[in-house]
Design an enzyme around this catalytic site. Structure first.
Site, short mmCIF file in Angstrom:
data_model
loop_
_atom_site.label_atom_id
_atom_site.label_comp_id
_atom_site.label_asym_id
_atom_site.label_seq_id
_atom_site.Cartn_x
_atom_site.Cartn_y
_atom_site.Cartn_z
N ASP A 49 0.74 -1.16 -0.11
CA ASP A 49 -0.08 0.06 -0.12
C ASP A 49 0.88 1.24 0.14
O ASP A 49 0.39 2.47 0.11
CB ASP A 49 -1.00 -0.20 0.95
CG ASP A 49 -0.28 -0.06 2.34
OD1 ASP A 49 0.81 -0.11 2.41
OD2 ASP A 49 -1.07 -0.07 3.55
N SER A 50 2.20 1.08 0.08
CA SER A 50 3.21 2.27 0.03
C SER A 50 2.86 2.82 -1.39
O SER A 50 3.39 3.75 -2.00
CB SER A 50 4.58 1.62 -0.19
OG SER A 50 4.88 0.42 -1.02
N ASP A 88 -1.23 -6.27 -0.27
CA ASP A 88 -1.20 -5.47 0.88
C ASP A 88 -2.96 -5.22 1.07
O ASP A 88 -3.56 -4.71 0.39
CB ASP A 88 -0.63 -4.37 0.88
CG ASP A 88 0.52 -4.04 2.00
OD1 ASP A 88 0.23 -4.84 2.93
OD2 ASP A 88 1.28 -3.25 1.84
N LYS A 118 -1.24 -9.52 2.80
CA LYS A 118 -0.41 -9.21 3.94
C LYS A 118 -1.11 -8.03 4.79
O LYS A 118 -2.05 -7.13 4.01
CB LYS A 118 0.79 -8.28 3.41
CG LYS A 118 1.69 -7.92 4.72
CD LYS A 118 2.94 -7.25 4.30
CE LYS A 118 3.18 -5.92 3.70
NZ LYS A 118 2.57 -5.10 4.61
N GLU A 120 -1.14 -5.51 8.72
CA GLU A 120 -0.49 -5.01 9.65
C GLU A 120 -1.03 -5.34 11.21
O GLU A 120 -2.06 -5.25 11.33
CB GLU A 120 -0.32 -3.49 9.57
CG GLU A 120 0.39 -2.95 8.25
CD GLU A 120 0.62 -1.47 8.22
OE1 GLU A 120 0.33 -0.89 9.02
OE2 GLU A 120 0.95 -1.16 7.08
N GLU A 187 9.36 -4.40 10.33
CA GLU A 187 9.70 -3.23 9.53
C GLU A 187 10.54 -2.48 10.66
O GLU A 187 9.84 -2.08 11.75
CB GLU A 187 8.68 -2.38 8.97
CG GLU A 187 9.08 -1.12 8.41
CD GLU A 187 8.05 -0.50 7.49
OE1 GLU A 187 6.85 -1.13 7.04
OE2 GLU A 187 8.26 0.66 7.09
#
Ligand code: KIV
Length: 272
Positions: A49-50, A88, A118, A120, A187
């Site tokens: 999602d960057s 993401d 993925k 978080e 991260e």
């Protein structure tokens, strides 16, 4: 997909850890780059999602929608032949409740062609991870700096630097493995903490700003290719300066168009 190319799937990354092979992960957002990275032998393409930062020009990843993730994941899936494509899950697509999380993960697989998703966080997402894994959706976890929580964390800072926070992170990592996650992104945490997590888990750890002891590494492709504008984290190694090469190429094109040198004039016809 050409028949002789074997597509990597989530269990293959666990096998790589067992064999002591490092895992190469890179973000990708479109079919062209996915094709290039796949041909270069990258094991896993993360549609991060960057893309909110590097493709869409936002300050954070929070405005990225599920529709945008499906759109870009589908493009990356079309470009990749061998690499495992991981999509993401964007902000608010898995935090509200398990049912929504599963439905949204399913869309990234069904409409985006992802081989895994993925998300978080640790304890708060365990139910969602368990349910996804139960119905056949491979899940990659993500601990340490959680960009979707940037406002709560107070910025893009190194995490788990204090003993108590490191202990919590290690507990979360174990809980994610027990919930069925097949890999874990770590991260911006101290290398020793990442090393401890890596030694404790059966599933591979993929580090970003987390030192050399992880089972694999991931970078944002725009950062390592020299395409990112503005702030680039200090742990990033720049392997090329594509931004500068593109600028020079476009300047040359503009000059040649303005000077009438492109396209080249046709040869004069021979006079009879
Ligand atoms: O969105 C992303 O690119 C990521 C990587 C930084 C791991 O989550």
């Amino acid at each position: 997909m050409p028949e002789h190319i074997k597509r990597l799937r989530a269990p293959d990354l666990i096998e790589k850890k067992k064999r002591g092979e490092k895992i190469v992960v890179l973000t990708a957002y479109d079919a062209t780059m996915a094709r290039i990275f796949d041909a270069a032998g990258v094991d896993c393409l993360l549609v991060g999602d960057s893309l909110g930062n590097v493709i869409l020009g936002f300050d954070t990843t929070l405005p990225v929608t599920l529709e945008a993730m499906v759109h870009h994941t589908a493009a990356v899936s079309r470009g990749a032949s061998r690499a495992l494509v991981v999509a993401d899950m964007p902000f608010l697509s898995y935090q509200v409740n398990t049912e929504e999380a599963v439905r949204n993960a399913g869309r990234l697989m069904r409409d985006g062609g992802a081989g895994a998703v993925k998300l978080e966080g640790g304890r708060p997402v365990l139910d969602a991870v368990r349910r996804m894994v139960e119905i056949g959706i491979p899940v990659m976890g993500h601990l340490g700096l959680l960009p979707q929580s940037v406002h709560q964390l107070g910025g893009y800072r190194r995490q788990a630097t204090r003993g108590e926070d490191a202990r919590k992170l290690i507990e979360d990592a174990v809980a994610l493995e027990e919930a069925g996650a097949f890999a874990l992104v770590l991260e911006m945490i101290p290398a020793e903490v990442a090393g401890e997590v890596t030694a404790k888990l059966r599933i591979p750890t993929i580090g970003i700003g987390a030192g050399p002891f992880c089972d694999g590494q991931v970078l944002v492709c725009y950062d390592m290719l020299g395409l990112s504008q503005g702030f680039v984290p200090s742990f990033v190694k720049r392997y090329a300066d594509c931004g500068e090469q593109m600028r020079q190429a476009v300047e040359r094109y503009a000059r040649e168009v303005r000077e009438g040198r492109f396209p080249t004039p046709p040869p004069q016809e021979a006079k009879a």
